[in-house]
Design a protein around this motif. Structure first.
Motif, PDB file in Angstrom:
ATOM      1  N   PHE A  91       0.781  -1.369   0.025  1.00 30.75           N
ATOM      2  CA  PHE A  91       0.117  -0.145   0.021  1.00 30.75           C
ATOM      3  C   PHE A  91       0.933   1.339  -0.189  1.00 30.75           C
ATOM      4  O   PHE A  91       0.440   2.137  -0.373  1.00 30.75           O
ATOM      5  N   LEU A  92       1.860   1.227   0.821  1.00 36.78           N
ATOM      6  CA  LEU A  92       2.781   2.456   0.835  1.00 36.78           C
ATOM      7  C   LEU A  92       3.369   2.862  -0.555  1.00 36.78           C
ATOM      8  O   LEU A  92       3.829   4.048  -0.713  1.00 36.78           O
ATOM      9  N   PHE A  93       3.318   1.922  -1.813  1.00 35.19           N
ATOM     10  CA  PHE A  93       3.709   2.534  -3.053  1.00 35.19           C
ATOM     11  C   PHE A  93       2.972   3.331  -3.584  1.00 35.19           C
ATOM     12  O   PHE A  93       3.010   4.193  -4.238  1.00 35.19           O
ATOM     13  N   LEU A  94       1.394   3.100  -3.198  1.00 38.90           N
ATOM     14  CA  LEU A  94       0.290   4.030  -4.017  1.00 38.90           C
ATOM     15  C   LEU A  94       0.330   5.437  -3.803  1.00 38.90           C
ATOM     16  O   LEU A  94       0.066   5.919  -4.884  1.00 38.90           O
TER      17      LEU A  94
ATOM     18  N   ILE B   9      10.501  10.448 -11.306  1.00 45.27           N
ATOM     19  CA  ILE B   9      10.775   8.898 -11.692  1.00 45.27           C
ATOM     20  C   ILE B   9      11.624   8.358 -10.873  1.00 45.27           C
ATOM     21  O   ILE B   9      11.464   7.297 -10.147  1.00 45.27           O
ATOM     22  N   ILE B  10      12.871   9.062 -10.737  1.00 47.53           N
ATOM     23  CA  ILE B  10      13.960   8.523  -9.682  1.00 47.53           C
ATOM     24  C   ILE B  10      13.376   8.637  -8.338  1.00 47.53           C
ATOM     25  O   ILE B  10      13.810   7.567  -7.738  1.00 47.53           O
ATOM     26  N   ALA B  11      12.955   9.328  -7.853  1.00 45.88           N
ATOM     27  CA  ALA B  11      12.370   9.427  -6.465  1.00 45.88           C
ATOM     28  C   ALA B  11      11.408   8.640  -6.531  1.00 45.88           C
ATOM     29  O   ALA B  11      11.519   7.793  -5.326  1.00 45.88           O
ATOM     30  N   THR B  12      10.526   8.132  -7.253  1.00 47.90           N
ATOM     31  CA  THR B  12       9.561   6.974  -7.028  1.00 47.90           C
ATOM     32  C   THR B  12      10.197   5.593  -6.942  1.00 47.90           C
ATOM     33  O   THR B  12      10.010   4.694  -6.086  1.00 47.90           O
ATOM     34  N   VAL B  13      10.789   5.379  -7.822  1.00 48.43           N
ATOM     35  CA  VAL B  13      11.539   4.014  -7.960  1.00 48.43           C
ATOM     36  C   VAL B  13      12.536   3.975  -6.708  1.00 48.43           C
ATOM     37  O   VAL B  13      12.603   2.942  -6.373  1.00 48.43           O
ATOM     38  N   GLY B  14      13.333   5.019  -6.367  1.00 47.26           N
ATOM     39  CA  GLY B  14      13.978   5.018  -5.281  1.00 47.26           C
ATOM     40  C   GLY B  14      13.282   4.686  -3.832  1.00 47.26           C
ATOM     41  O   GLY B  14      13.625   3.778  -3.329  1.00 47.26           O
ATOM     42  N   VAL B  15      12.275   5.178  -3.813  1.00 55.04           N
ATOM     43  CA  VAL B  15      11.264   5.011  -2.678  1.00 55.04           C
ATOM     44  C   VAL B  15      10.710   3.750  -2.649  1.00 55.04           C
ATOM     45  O   VAL B  15      10.424   3.091  -1.531  1.00 55.04           O
ATOM     46  N   LEU B  18      13.395   1.314  -1.438  1.00 55.94           N
ATOM     47  CA  LEU B  18      13.622   1.710  -0.111  1.00 55.94           C
ATOM     48  C   LEU B  18      12.572   0.968   0.785  1.00 55.94           C
ATOM     49  O   LEU B  18      13.038   0.468   1.969  1.00 55.94           O
ATOM     50  N   ILE B  19      11.245   1.027   0.490  1.00 60.92           N
ATOM     51  CA  ILE B  19      10.165   0.350   1.248  1.00 60.92           C
ATOM     52  C   ILE B  19      10.374  -1.091   1.067  1.00 60.92           C
ATOM     53  O   ILE B  19      10.327  -1.627   2.277  1.00 60.92           O
ATOM     54  N   VAL B  20      10.558  -1.795   0.389  1.00 57.78           N
ATOM     55  CA  VAL B  20      10.972  -2.980  -0.033  1.00 57.78           C
ATOM     56  C   VAL B  20      12.153  -3.507   1.014  1.00 57.78           C
ATOM     57  O   VAL B  20      12.123  -4.460   1.853  1.00 57.78           O
ATOM     58  N   GLY B  21      13.110  -2.572   0.648  1.00 57.21           N
ATOM     59  CA  GLY B  21      14.504  -2.856   1.624  1.00 57.21           C
ATOM     60  C   GLY B  21      13.978  -2.757   3.167  1.00 57.21           C
ATOM     61  O   GLY B  21      14.497  -3.739   3.882  1.00 57.21           O
ATOM     62  N   MET B  22      13.544  -1.734   3.487  1.00 52.75           N
ATOM     63  CA  MET B  22      13.012  -1.430   4.847  1.00 52.75           C
ATOM     64  C   MET B  22      12.003  -2.649   5.263  1.00 52.75           C
ATOM     65  O   MET B  22      12.204  -3.135   6.631  1.00 52.75           O
ATOM     66  N   THR B  23      11.236  -3.119   4.744  1.00 51.88           N
ATOM     67  CA  THR B  23      10.113  -4.155   5.078  1.00 51.88           C
ATOM     68  C   THR B  23      11.098  -5.417   5.319  1.00 51.88           C
ATOM     69  O   THR B  23      10.773  -5.992   6.497  1.00 51.88           O
ATOM     70  N   LEU B  24      11.958  -5.599   4.499  1.00 44.34           N
ATOM     71  CA  LEU B  24      12.765  -7.001   4.845  1.00 44.34           C
ATOM     72  C   LEU B  24      13.518  -7.110   6.017  1.00 44.34           C
ATOM     73  O   LEU B  24      13.669  -7.918   6.750  1.00 44.34           O
ATOM     74  N   ALA B  51       9.921   6.982   4.137  1.00 50.37           N
ATOM     75  CA  ALA B  51       9.574   6.913   2.660  1.00 50.37           C
ATOM     76  C   ALA B  51       9.103   8.316   2.177  1.00 50.37           C
ATOM     77  O   ALA B  51       9.803   8.947   1.228  1.00 50.37           O
ATOM     78  N   VAL B  52       8.381   9.249   2.921  1.00 47.14           N
ATOM     79  CA  VAL B  52       8.119  10.596   2.586  1.00 47.14           C
ATOM     80  C   VAL B  52       9.215  11.396   2.649  1.00 47.14           C
ATOM     81  O   VAL B  52       9.457  12.150   1.714  1.00 47.14           O
ATOM     82  N   ILE B  53      10.006  11.357   3.675  1.00 50.27           N
ATOM     83  CA  ILE B  53      11.437  12.155   3.523  1.00 50.27           C
ATOM     84  C   ILE B  53      12.478  11.589   2.545  1.00 50.27           C
ATOM     85  O   ILE B  53      12.920  12.371   1.671  1.00 50.27           O
ATOM     86  N   ALA B  54      12.564  10.450   2.282  1.00 51.21           N
ATOM     87  CA  ALA B  54      13.511   9.972   1.114  1.00 51.21           C
ATOM     88  C   ALA B  54      12.835  10.425  -0.121  1.00 51.21           C
ATOM     89  O   ALA B  54      13.647  10.946  -1.024  1.00 51.21           O
ATOM     90  N   PHE B  55      11.353  10.407  -0.475  1.00 52.30           N
ATOM     91  CA  PHE B  55      10.836  10.583  -1.698  1.00 52.30           C
ATOM     92  C   PHE B  55      11.143  12.045  -1.979  1.00 52.30           C
ATOM     93  O   PHE B  55      11.848  12.633  -2.873  1.00 52.30           O
ATOM     94  N   SER B  56      10.849  12.999  -0.951  1.00 49.75           N
ATOM     95  CA  SER B  56      11.206  14.412  -0.956  1.00 49.75           C
ATOM     96  C   SER B  56      12.619  14.806  -1.403  1.00 49.75           C
ATOM     97  O   SER B  56      12.991  15.496  -2.002  1.00 49.75           O
ATOM     98  N   GLY B  57      13.555  14.146  -0.512  1.00 43.95           N
ATOM     99  CA  GLY B  57      14.870  14.331  -0.447  1.00 43.95           C
ATOM    100  C   GLY B  57      15.411  13.997  -1.838  1.00 43.95           C
ATOM    101  O   GLY B  57      16.158  14.743  -2.486  1.00 43.95           O
ATOM    102  N   ILE B  58      15.094  12.521  -2.412  1.00 44.53           N
ATOM    103  CA  ILE B  58      15.709  12.326  -3.655  1.00 44.53           C
ATOM    104  C   ILE B  58      15.171  13.212  -4.708  1.00 44.53           C
ATOM    105  O   ILE B  58      16.020  13.694  -5.701  1.00 44.53           O
TER     106      ILE B  58
END
Lengths: 156, 100
Positions: A91-94, B9-15, B18-24, B51-58
């Protein structure tokens, strides 16, 4: 069942419908339909962020204290251990997909009629958001069913 | 303010990654999970905020990049990241459940 669940689902599906409207509006773009797509995308971002907040509130309160332990003790613990765990992270992707799509419409709004590359990018992202949002709804149904099954098993 | 499509696009792919990495990492590393809890009170809230901070930062760091003429390729990269990232997350939790 908490009203937060209903509100979370409503906002999520409203977000999905908003991006469906983006998709429909840009299939045959005109100045008016591009403006409509931009407004719909903005509402889509608001709805999905709202769904994120409300869903998180429910997840940290009612779900954590009441629902999760019941599901885990019931006949389908995977409803939490697999479905909720996947849903809460995918969901966080959305919201970010939504911001990206809105951002691209804003960036290319003057060119979307003739710039087929940019228009197709927005169309692809918009329909993808709709699909992910409906997948979230499906997972939510499975989780709720796991909870109901656990309650029924404990009542029998 | 003009949006930069490449930065978005870079920020979206990056985040996403990052979410996948943080989840694992949250599931595999107790110290990392504790760090998120100390940061935000709950690991999921911590992931959301990071994720919000990283998206904005990237995005801010990338906004001076020259935009690509092929934004559709970027969109496909985002879709591919979501699909692959989602499958990784699902497979991880499915494996964790099956393996007990």
């Amino acid at each position: 069942m908490s009203i937060l669940v209903g509100l979370h689902a409503f906002l999520g599906e409203a977000g999905a419908l908003a991006f469906f409207l983006v998709f429909i509006s840009l299939l045959s773009p005109s100045e008016a339909s591009i403006r409509r797509a931009r407004v719909a995308a903005c509402w889509g971002v608001i709805f999905l962020v709202g769904s994120w907040m409300i869903g998180g509130w429910h997840y940290l309160t009612d779900y954590a204290l009441v629902v999760k332990p019941v599901i885990k003790a019931g006949p389908f613990p995977w409803a939490h251990l697999v479905m909720t765990e996947t849903k809460e992270h995918v969901f966080l992707f959305l919201p970010f997909l939504a911001v990206l799509t809105w951002g691209l419409i804003k960036r290319y709004q003057g060119e979307l009629v003739e710039n087929r590359n940019a228009r197709t990018a927005v169309l692809v992202l918009a329909v993808f958001i709709v699909l992910i949002a409906f997948a979230m709804a499906g997972m939510g149904f499975i989780i709720s069913s796991g909870y109901r099954a656990a309650l029924e098993a404990s009542a029998l | 303010m003009k949006m930069n499509s490449k930065a978005l696009i870079i920020a979206t792919v990056g985040v996403i990654w990052l979410i996948v990495g943080m989840t694992l990492l949250t599931e595999l590393s107790v110290p990392f999970k504790d760090l998120l809890v100390r940061f935000a009170g709950h690991h999921w809230v911590g992931k959301s905020l990071v994720a919000v901070i990283a998206f904005s930062g990237i995005y801010l760091l990338s906004q001076d990049k020259e935009e690509s003429a092929d934004v559709l390729k970027g969109a496909y990269a985002v879709v591919g990241s979501v699909v692959l990232g989602g499958l990784i997350i699902f497979s991880f939790f499915l494996y964790s459940f099956v393996a007990g």
